[in-house]
Design a protein around this motif. Structure first.
Motif, mmCIF file in Angstrom:
data_model
loop_
_atom_site.group_PDB
_atom_site.id
_atom_site.type_symbol
_atom_site.label_atom_id
_atom_site.label_comp_id
_atom_site.label_asym_id
_atom_site.label_seq_id
_atom_site.Cartn_x
_atom_site.Cartn_y
_atom_site.Cartn_z
ATOM 1 N N MET A 1 28.847 -16.603 -19.380
ATOM 2 C CA MET A 1 28.121 -17.747 -19.905
ATOM 3 C C MET A 1 28.900 -18.314 -21.093
ATOM 4 N N SER A 2 29.153 -19.591 -21.080
ATOM 5 C CA SER A 2 29.819 -20.214 -22.224
ATOM 6 C C SER A 2 28.823 -21.108 -22.957
ATOM 7 N N LEU A 3 28.962 -21.125 -24.272
ATOM 8 C CA LEU A 3 28.055 -21.885 -25.129
ATOM 9 C C LEU A 3 28.776 -23.052 -25.768
ATOM 10 N N ASN A 4 28.024 -24.132 -25.955
ATOM 11 C CA ASN A 4 28.559 -25.310 -26.619
ATOM 12 C C ASN A 4 27.500 -25.829 -27.588
ATOM 13 N N TRP A 5 27.872 -26.826 -28.366
ATOM 14 C CA TRP A 5 26.994 -27.356 -29.412
ATOM 15 C C TRP A 5 25.669 -27.885 -28.888
ATOM 16 N N ASP A 6 25.589 -28.217 -27.609
ATOM 17 C CA ASP A 6 24.362 -28.788 -27.051
ATOM 18 C C ASP A 6 23.365 -27.720 -26.591
ATOM 19 N N GLN A 7 23.554 -26.476 -27.044
ATOM 20 C CA GLN A 7 22.662 -25.381 -26.677
ATOM 21 C C GLN A 7 22.110 -24.690 -27.938
ATOM 22 N N PRO A 8 21.366 -25.434 -28.752
ATOM 23 C CA PRO A 8 20.907 -24.858 -30.024
ATOM 24 C C PRO A 8 19.998 -23.642 -29.859
ATOM 25 N N ARG A 9 19.141 -23.642 -28.860
ATOM 26 C CA ARG A 9 18.219 -22.512 -28.661
ATOM 27 C C ARG A 9 19.012 -21.236 -28.391
ATOM 28 N N GLU A 10 19.950 -21.290 -27.475
ATOM 29 C CA GLU A 10 20.731 -20.113 -27.117
ATOM 30 C C GLU A 10 21.574 -19.627 -28.301
ATOM 31 N N ILE A 11 22.170 -20.561 -29.023
ATOM 32 C CA ILE A 11 22.983 -20.197 -30.186
ATOM 33 C C ILE A 11 22.094 -19.581 -31.261
ATOM 34 N N GLY A 12 20.937 -20.178 -31.504
ATOM 35 C CA GLY A 12 20.009 -19.642 -32.485
ATOM 36 C C GLY A 12 19.579 -18.224 -32.159
ATOM 37 N N GLU A 13 19.324 -17.961 -30.888
ATOM 38 C CA GLU A 13 18.931 -16.614 -30.471
ATOM 39 C C GLU A 13 20.055 -15.615 -30.723
ATOM 40 N N LEU A 14 21.286 -16.008 -30.434
ATOM 41 C CA LEU A 14 22.420 -15.112 -30.670
ATOM 42 C C LEU A 14 22.638 -14.860 -32.158
ATOM 43 N N LEU A 15 22.485 -15.894 -32.961
ATOM 44 C CA LEU A 15 22.624 -15.709 -34.405
ATOM 45 C C LEU A 15 21.547 -14.767 -34.926
ATOM 46 N N PHE A 16 20.345 -14.899 -34.407
ATOM 47 C CA PHE A 16 19.275 -13.989 -34.816
ATOM 48 C C PHE A 16 19.611 -12.552 -34.426
ATOM 49 N N GLU A 17 20.138 -12.346 -33.233
ATOM 50 C CA GLU A 17 20.506 -11.002 -32.798
ATOM 51 C C GLU A 17 21.569 -10.399 -33.718
ATOM 52 N N LYS A 18 22.502 -11.228 -34.142
ATOM 53 C CA LYS A 18 23.624 -10.739 -34.947
ATOM 54 C C LYS A 18 23.277 -10.619 -36.433
ATOM 55 N N VAL A 53 23.217 -31.307 -35.464
ATOM 56 C CA VAL A 53 23.411 -30.186 -34.539
ATOM 57 C C VAL A 53 23.151 -28.865 -35.251
ATOM 58 N N LEU A 54 23.697 -28.711 -36.451
ATOM 59 C CA LEU A 54 23.515 -27.471 -37.203
ATOM 60 C C LEU A 54 22.061 -27.275 -37.604
ATOM 61 N N GLU A 55 21.365 -28.349 -37.924
ATOM 62 C CA GLU A 55 19.943 -28.239 -38.242
ATOM 63 C C GLU A 55 19.146 -27.759 -37.029
ATOM 64 N N ALA A 56 19.477 -28.263 -35.849
ATOM 65 C CA ALA A 56 18.779 -27.839 -34.625
ATOM 66 C C ALA A 56 19.012 -26.355 -34.359
ATOM 67 N N ILE A 57 20.230 -25.899 -34.572
ATOM 68 C CA ILE A 57 20.546 -24.482 -34.389
ATOM 69 C C ILE A 57 19.808 -23.649 -35.432
ATOM 70 N N GLN A 58 19.819 -24.123 -36.674
ATOM 71 C CA GLN A 58 19.128 -23.415 -37.747
ATOM 72 C C GLN A 58 17.642 -23.280 -37.443
ATOM 73 N N MET A 59 17.015 -24.319 -36.931
ATOM 74 C CA MET A 59 15.588 -24.271 -36.617
ATOM 75 C C MET A 59 15.310 -23.321 -35.447
ATOM 76 N N ALA A 60 16.181 -23.300 -34.460
ATOM 77 C CA ALA A 60 16.013 -22.359 -33.348
ATOM 78 C C ALA A 60 16.132 -20.922 -33.855
ATOM 79 N N TRP A 61 17.102 -20.687 -34.720
ATOM 80 C CA TRP A 61 17.281 -19.369 -35.323
ATOM 81 C C TRP A 61 16.055 -19.012 -36.170
ATOM 82 N N TYR A 62 15.564 -19.977 -36.930
ATOM 83 C CA TYR A 62 14.402 -19.751 -37.788
ATOM 84 C C TYR A 62 13.172 -19.375 -36.955
#
Length: 71
Positions: A1-18, A53-62
């Motif tokens: 699976m590859s991730l890009n900037w248009d996947q804030p939910r998935e990126i946020g989940e990974l950041l939370f895991e890490k 984009v970063l705000e969307a990722i931050q909110m998904a992580w939050y």
């Protein structure tokens, strides 16, 4: 699976895991940007991100963090 900037939910989940104990609302965008680029499956171009984009990722992580630790 590859991730890009248009996947804030998935990126946020990974950041939370890490970085599960960090409050995402206290993380600087410059740090978060670097951490996203360092994710194993992330293939996006560094220059393609922006504040929106970063705000969307931050909110998904939050959302993940809030579910675990409350607010």
């Amino acid at each position: 699976m590859s991730l890009n900037w248009d996947q804030p939910r998935e990126i946020g989940e990974l950041l939370f895991e890490k970085y599960d104990t960090l409050d995402p609302l206290k993380v600087r965008f410059t740090d978060m940007h670097k951490w996203i680029l360092d994710l194993e499956d992330f293939v996006g171009e560094p220059s393609k991100s922006n504040e929106k984009v970063l705000e969307a990722i931050q909110m998904a992580w939050y959302e993940e963090w809030k579910d675990e630790y409350g607010d």
